[in-house]
Design an enzyme around this catalytic site. Structure first.
Site, PDB file in Angstrom:
ATOM      1  N   ASP A  52      -8.674 -15.274  22.020  1.00  0.00           N
ATOM      2  CA  ASP A  52      -7.818 -14.145  21.635  1.00  0.00           C
ATOM      3  C   ASP A  52      -8.348 -13.414  20.398  1.00  0.00           C
ATOM      4  O   ASP A  52      -7.595 -12.708  19.728  1.00  0.00           O
ATOM      5  CB  ASP A  52      -6.391 -14.619  21.369  1.00  0.00           C
ATOM      6  CG  ASP A  52      -5.627 -14.932  22.648  1.00  0.00           C
ATOM      7  OD1 ASP A  52      -6.236 -14.871  23.731  1.00  0.00           O
ATOM      8  OD2 ASP A  52      -4.429 -15.262  22.562  1.00  0.00           O
ATOM      9  N   HIS A  60      -7.329 -13.135  28.110  1.00  0.00           N
ATOM     10  CA  HIS A  60      -6.191 -12.502  28.786  1.00  0.00           C
ATOM     11  C   HIS A  60      -6.613 -11.265  29.566  1.00  0.00           C
ATOM     12  O   HIS A  60      -7.586 -10.594  29.204  1.00  0.00           O
ATOM     13  CB  HIS A  60      -5.125 -12.069  27.774  1.00  0.00           C
ATOM     14  CG  HIS A  60      -4.357 -13.195  27.164  1.00  0.00           C
ATOM     15  ND1 HIS A  60      -3.217 -13.722  27.740  1.00  0.00           N
ATOM     16  CD2 HIS A  60      -4.559 -13.888  26.016  1.00  0.00           C
ATOM     17  CE1 HIS A  60      -2.750 -14.698  26.971  1.00  0.00           C
ATOM     18  NE2 HIS A  60      -3.552 -14.814  25.922  1.00  0.00           N
ATOM     19  N   HIS A  74      -8.327 -21.853  20.719  1.00  0.00           N
ATOM     20  CA  HIS A  74      -7.329 -21.894  19.652  1.00  0.00           C
ATOM     21  C   HIS A  74      -6.074 -22.624  20.102  1.00  0.00           C
ATOM     22  O   HIS A  74      -5.917 -22.946  21.280  1.00  0.00           O
ATOM     23  CB  HIS A  74      -6.999 -20.496  19.131  1.00  0.00           C
ATOM     24  CG  HIS A  74      -6.351 -19.578  20.101  1.00  0.00           C
ATOM     25  ND1 HIS A  74      -7.003 -19.068  21.206  1.00  0.00           N
ATOM     26  CD2 HIS A  74      -5.097 -19.046  20.140  1.00  0.00           C
ATOM     27  CE1 HIS A  74      -6.193 -18.261  21.867  1.00  0.00           C
ATOM     28  NE2 HIS A  74      -5.022 -18.234  21.247  1.00  0.00           N
ATOM     29  N   HIS A 106      -6.688 -14.908  14.176  1.00  0.00           N
ATOM     30  CA  HIS A 106      -5.598 -14.995  15.143  1.00  0.00           C
ATOM     31  C   HIS A 106      -4.857 -16.321  14.972  1.00  0.00           C
ATOM     32  O   HIS A 106      -3.627 -16.373  15.023  1.00  0.00           O
ATOM     33  CB  HIS A 106      -6.151 -14.852  16.559  1.00  0.00           C
ATOM     34  CG  HIS A 106      -5.098 -14.845  17.618  1.00  0.00           C
ATOM     35  ND1 HIS A 106      -4.178 -13.824  17.745  1.00  0.00           N
ATOM     36  CD2 HIS A 106      -4.805 -15.744  18.611  1.00  0.00           C
ATOM     37  CE1 HIS A 106      -3.364 -14.090  18.757  1.00  0.00           C
ATOM     38  NE2 HIS A 106      -3.731 -15.243  19.301  1.00  0.00           N
ATOM     39  N   HIS A 155      -2.781 -22.039  20.390  1.00  0.00           N
ATOM     40  CA  HIS A 155      -1.596 -21.528  21.067  1.00  0.00           C
ATOM     41  C   HIS A 155      -1.418 -22.203  22.430  1.00  0.00           C
ATOM     42  O   HIS A 155      -2.392 -22.498  23.124  1.00  0.00           O
ATOM     43  CB  HIS A 155      -1.674 -20.014  21.218  1.00  0.00           C
ATOM     44  CG  HIS A 155      -1.505 -19.289  19.918  1.00  0.00           C
ATOM     45  ND1 HIS A 155      -1.859 -17.973  19.739  1.00  0.00           N
ATOM     46  CD2 HIS A 155      -1.002 -19.703  18.719  1.00  0.00           C
ATOM     47  CE1 HIS A 155      -1.594 -17.608  18.498  1.00  0.00           C
ATOM     48  NE2 HIS A 155      -1.080 -18.640  17.856  1.00  0.00           N
ATOM     49  N   ASP A 187      -0.627 -21.349  25.370  1.00  0.00           N
ATOM     50  CA  ASP A 187      -1.179 -20.789  26.605  1.00  0.00           C
ATOM     51  C   ASP A 187      -2.701 -20.910  26.663  1.00  0.00           C
ATOM     52  O   ASP A 187      -3.333 -20.426  27.613  1.00  0.00           O
ATOM     53  CB  ASP A 187      -0.736 -19.329  26.795  1.00  0.00           C
ATOM     54  CG  ASP A 187      -1.123 -18.416  25.654  1.00  0.00           C
ATOM     55  OD1 ASP A 187      -1.297 -18.905  24.521  1.00  0.00           O
ATOM     56  OD2 ASP A 187      -1.246 -17.192  25.881  1.00  0.00           O
ATOM     57  N   HIS A 188      -3.273 -21.584  25.678  1.00  0.00           N
ATOM     58  CA  HIS A 188      -4.706 -21.894  25.689  1.00  0.00           C
ATOM     59  C   HIS A 188      -4.946 -23.401  25.570  1.00  0.00           C
ATOM     60  O   HIS A 188      -5.783 -23.942  26.293  1.00  0.00           O
ATOM     61  CB  HIS A 188      -5.422 -21.145  24.562  1.00  0.00           C
ATOM     62  CG  HIS A 188      -5.385 -19.661  24.739  1.00  0.00           C
ATOM     63  ND1 HIS A 188      -6.429 -18.947  25.274  1.00  0.00           N
ATOM     64  CD2 HIS A 188      -4.404 -18.754  24.489  1.00  0.00           C
ATOM     65  CE1 HIS A 188      -6.105 -17.658  25.338  1.00  0.00           C
ATOM     66  NE2 HIS A 188      -4.882 -17.528  24.873  1.00  0.00           N
TER      67      HIS A 188
END
Length: 256
Positions: free
Chosen positions: A133, A172, A54, A111, A56, A58-59
């Protein structure tokens, strides 16, 4: 097939999915490119794909740098998610070939608008799913771009319907706090207590708590278990989707 877990950032996991027959590999959510590339070098594999769960940061935030450092990479991501540097958008029924491995796409928006998970059932290794996530060990992501019904479909009806022995690799290291919350929702669930004790031992030794399995998640994950009577009573709901929504809201407000 072999999976290498690569801890990155503060509490994220990237992964290498390696086809042992060809030594080709995909990296999943390589948000810290140099760490992931060092892992690939150590494994002596050729990276051919980035599989983005996805958008975001941090991905997907390492995609452009990864593409610059490894120009021949194909960057894959979910339809409509607008993740960084994605060259091929995928949805349900699509596949990605990594060497001789066939990676199947599960479209799991909620998400984010185009979140996807990646599922493999290789001949030379266990089934596995990379859930980003959408599903964590004993948890799930926030409904940032979707509805409780969408998360129910993604979590319960899609991921939850995979074979019980499927290994679950999430995005995570949230496991301990997820289980602490799960214990407040189901205080008499022995599987949660046992898993929490194991997780604390793992973390004390500096080890990750992934992978889980689909069968384990059915025992410990309150979001997946939203049809169970204990959780219907906990939320005061009779409908599993409404139950899921209440669990998510309570988890978001909960503090250990």
């Amino acid at each position: 097939m072999r999976v290498v877990t690569v801890p990155i950032l503060e509490d994220n996991y990237a992964y290498l999915v390696i086809d042992e027959a060809t030594k080709k590999a995909a990296c999943i959510d390589p948000a810290e490119p140099k760490v992931v590339l060092e892992a690939a070098k150590k494994e002596n594999v050729e990276l051919t794909h980035i599989l983005t769960t996805h958008a975001h940061w941090d991905h997907a935030g390492g995609n452009e740098e990864m593409k610059r450092l490894v120009p021949n990479l194909e960057v894959v991501g979910g339809k409509g998610d607008r993740a960084q540097a994605v060259m091929r958008e995928v949805g349900d029924g699509d596949t990605v070939l990594v060497g001789s491995l066939e990676v199947k796409v599960l479209y799991t928006p909620c998400h984010t608008a185009g979140h996807v998970c990646y599922y493999l059932e290789p001949k030379d290794g266990p089934r596995c799913v990379f859930t980003g996530d959408t599903m964590f060990v004993a948890g799930c992501g926030n409904f940032n771009a979707g509805t409780p019904q969408q998360m129910f479909h993604a979590l319960v009806e899609k991921i939850g319907s995979l074979p019980p022995d499927t290994l679950v690799y999430c995005g995570h290291e949230y496991t301990e706090k997820n289980l602490m919350y799960a214990q407040t929702a189901e205080p008499n669930n022995q599987a949660i207590k046992d898993k929490l004790a194991w997780v604390r031992q793992q973390r004390a030794q500096g080890n990750p708590t992934v992978p889980s399995t689909v069968s384990t998640e059915w025992q410990i994950n309150p979001f997946l278990r939203c049809r169970e009577q204990t959780l219907l009573e906990y939320t005061g709901k009779s409908d599993p989707v409404e139950c899921l929504a209440v669990i998510r809201a309570r988890k978001s407000a909960w503090r250990p």
